[in-house]
Design an enzyme around this catalytic site. Structure first.
Site, PDB file in Angstrom:
ATOM      1  N   HIS A   1      -2.867  11.090   0.684  1.00  0.00           N
ATOM      2  CA  HIS A   1      -2.350  10.841   2.031  1.00  0.00           C
ATOM      3  C   HIS A   1      -1.708  12.133   2.538  1.00  0.00           C
ATOM      4  CE1 HIS A   1      -0.864   7.492   4.870  1.00  0.00           C
ATOM      5  NE2 HIS A   1      -0.555   8.643   5.443  1.00  0.00           N
TER       6      HIS A   1
ATOM      7  N   ARG B   1       0.855  -1.184   0.000  1.00  0.00           N
ATOM      8  CA  ARG B   1       0.000   0.000   0.000  1.00  0.00           C
ATOM      9  C   ARG B   1       0.895   1.239   0.000  1.00  0.00           C
ATOM     10  NH1 ARG B   1      -2.831   3.117   4.673  1.00  0.00           N
ATOM     11  NH2 ARG B   1      -3.856   4.693   3.392  1.00  0.00           N
TER      12      ARG B   1
ATOM     13  N   TYR C   1      -3.914   1.540  15.725  1.00  0.00           N
ATOM     14  CA  TYR C   1      -2.632   1.385  16.412  1.00  0.00           C
ATOM     15  C   TYR C   1      -2.785   1.069  17.894  1.00  0.00           C
ATOM     16  CZ  TYR C   1      -0.345   3.344  12.288  1.00  0.00           C
ATOM     17  OH  TYR C   1       0.118   3.550  11.002  1.00  0.00           O
TER      18      TYR C   1
ATOM     19  N   GLU D   1      -7.312   8.644   6.255  1.00  0.00           N
ATOM     20  CA  GLU D   1      -7.550   9.279   7.548  1.00  0.00           C
ATOM     21  C   GLU D   1      -8.006  10.740   7.438  1.00  0.00           C
ATOM     22  OE1 GLU D   1      -4.149   8.821  10.089  1.00  0.00           O
ATOM     23  OE2 GLU D   1      -4.341   6.656  10.202  1.00  0.00           O
TER      24      GLU D   1
ATOM     25  N   ASN E   1      -7.236   1.986   9.806  1.00  0.00           N
ATOM     26  CA  ASN E   1      -5.924   2.204  10.417  1.00  0.00           C
ATOM     27  C   ASN E   1      -6.110   2.165  11.932  1.00  0.00           C
ATOM     28  OD1 ASN E   1      -4.992   2.582   7.845  1.00  0.00           O
ATOM     29  ND2 ASN E   1      -4.472   4.748   8.096  1.00  0.00           N
TER      30      ASN E   1
ATOM     31  N   GLU F   1      -3.415  -0.062   8.112  1.00  0.00           N
ATOM     32  CA  GLU F   1      -2.204   0.290   8.865  1.00  0.00           C
ATOM     33  C   GLU F   1      -2.308  -0.285  10.262  1.00  0.00           C
ATOM     34  OE1 GLU F   1      -1.127   4.451   9.079  1.00  0.00           O
ATOM     35  OE2 GLU F   1      -1.613   4.781   6.964  1.00  0.00           O
TER      36      GLU F   1
END
Length: 479
Positions: free
Chosen positions: A136, A91, A315, A182, A313, A384
């Site tokens: 992005h 990606r 985390y 995002e 995404n 992500e």
């Protein structure tokens, strides 16, 4: 008191194997153009907002992305690395200003088209599927100065022209498209807090919501172009990437449970509710009132089901408690407090280098199940997932490559994805962030997210870390 919502995984992090995933599952690595590409002054690329923002004193911890980690010149080496490690997808994002230097879409920069053609072809030659993100965060600078970027509806038209050019140029080979990465981070960090380009923070009660609104419309418009002009012939899919930390209620109090639900509304709901349900979440309307833009009937129609997949995404996770507030700043208006210790004092998980990033593998399973339940089980890619180390000026290379904590991170989070799949969630792929250590936005080069270590002092040489080698063994069925 770890038990609110059964946070612990039933599968130990060391037990996840390749066999826990479908045979056709995509395992990839991810990057973005400004973070890795470099080549600012080459190939007739125009400046973007990060080029200029990085030159503003006090905005970036260290340096800029003028060279970054030089993937512009070293893409063949990086593609070889992806292949040798065993990943079957990559990606990456396109630089809008490399294709249209002024952003206006009047004249295509053939040098930019050629560069991305070469990268795409190199990937396909190695059997690696390109997952291409159109935007992005690196808006052409001319669009910021001429129309105030995402604050003006005119940008929807320019983004559509750019998207159509990309579909036309690369869609015969690219079968997985992401419109925008995002949009929350662009809206909040770029137009509220001001720590991201373009660095605006004077109108936090209105500008982030305008920026988000126009990103949503730009997304929907690009999807409309793809579906009407390209999908039938090219046979690809297109989606939107949203980011979400899991919000676990701090206690069983109804106020904390409601606060956790609000927190997710202000992350996922902000962008997915208009696509699936036709409007922003009620919790947002209740708190923001007329500051939250309205959709016309035509816009609602354009937005309706304007994605083939959800890119997630993720985390980290937070414990969320209710906290009254009268501020109109994005995080305060939600009336929440993010907490990293359970009521008994135990940390929610080990902390990585960034002060916001705690290792909480079970949170990913919960986010995936939440999306599946609320949004009718759409196709999902985890686009992500990863953690960072501090850039140490003194560590020997051998120490820097021995990233045991990152290995454990990936074991835990992959187990969480496998569990979500067994729960019935339609997850089709997983992308580790990041292929390479790179320019980490406002943190410059002080944080390292890479599976591959980049030696900034010695010609940007690449060195796979233990985590990269762990993935290679994982793909082969070994541990």
């Amino acid at each position: 008191m770890k038990g609110l919502g059964d946070g612990d995984s039933s599968t130990g992090p060391g037990e996840v194997t390749r066999n826990d995933f479908p045979e056709d599952f995509f395992f990839g690595v991810a990057t973005s153009a400004y973070q890795v590409e470099g080549g600012r002054a080459e190939g007739r690329r125009g400046d973007n907002i990060w080029d200029v923002f990085s030159e503003t004193e006090g905005t970036i911890v260290i340096a800029n992305g003028d060279i970054a980690v030089d993937q512009y010149h070293r893409y063949k080496e990086d593609v070889d690395l992806i292949s040798k490690l065993g990943f079957n997808a990559y990606r990456f994002s396109l630089s809008w200003s490399r294709i249209f230097p002024d952003g206006l879409g009047t004249k295509v920069n053939e040098d930019g088209i050629s560069y991305y053609n070469n990268l795409i072809n190199a990937l396909l030659d190695k059997g690696i599927q390109p997952f291409v993100t159109l935007y992005h965060w690196d808006l052409p600078y001319n669009l910021q100065t001429s129309i105030e970027g995402w604050l003006t509806k005119k940008i929807v038209e320019y983004f559509s022209i750019y998207a159509e050019t990309c579909f036309e140029s690369f869609g015969d080979r690219v079968k997985h498209w992401v419109t925008i990465n995002e949009p929350l981070q662009t809206a909040v960090n770029g137009y509220d807090i001001g720590i991201f380009a373009p660095g605006r923070k004077d109108n936090p009660s209105t500008e982030p919501y305008l920026a988000a609104h126009h990103q949503l419309l730009a997304h929907a418009s690009a999807v409309d172009v793809y579906r009407k002009k390209f999908k039938a012939k090219q046979g690809g899919e297109i989606g939107l990437v949203v980011d979400c930390e899991w919000a676990e209620p701090f206690s069983d109090r109804i106020e904390d449970k409601s606060a956790a639900e609000r927190r997710i509304d202000f992350q996922l709901g902000w962008f997915l509710d208009p696509i699936f349900f036709g409007d922003y979440p009620k919790t947002m309307r209740a708190r923001l009132g007329s500051n939250l833009p309205q959709f016309s009937d035509r816009e609602k129609e354009l937005l309706h089901r304007s994605l083939d997949f959800v890119g997630l995404n993720h985390y980290t996770s937070r414990l969320i408690a209710h906290m009254p507030s009268t501020s109109d700043q994005f995080y305060q208006v939600q009336e929440i407090e993010g907490i990293v210790n359970w009521p008994g004092g135990e940390a929610i998980g080990p902390r990585a280098a960034s002060d916001w990033l705690y290792v909480v593998p079970w949170g990913l399973r919960k986010v995936l199940n939440y999306i599946a339940k609320k949004y009718e089980n759409p196709m999902i890619y985890v686009t992500e997932n990863g953690m960072d180390d501090e850039d140490s000026k003194v560590s020997a290379l051998e120490q820097a490559l021995d990233d045991k904590m990152r290995v454990d991170y990936f074991k835990g989070y992959l187990a969480s994805v496998a569990q979500a799949i067994s729960d019935g969630v339609d997850v089709r792929g997983y992308f580790a962030w990041s292929l390479l250590d790179n320019f980490e936005w406002a943190q410059g080069y002080t944080k390292r997210f890479g599976l591959v270590y980049v030696d900034y002092k010695n010609g940007l040489s690449r060195h796979p870390k233990a985590s990269a080698l762990w993935f290679s063994k994982f793909f082969k069925g070994a541990q």
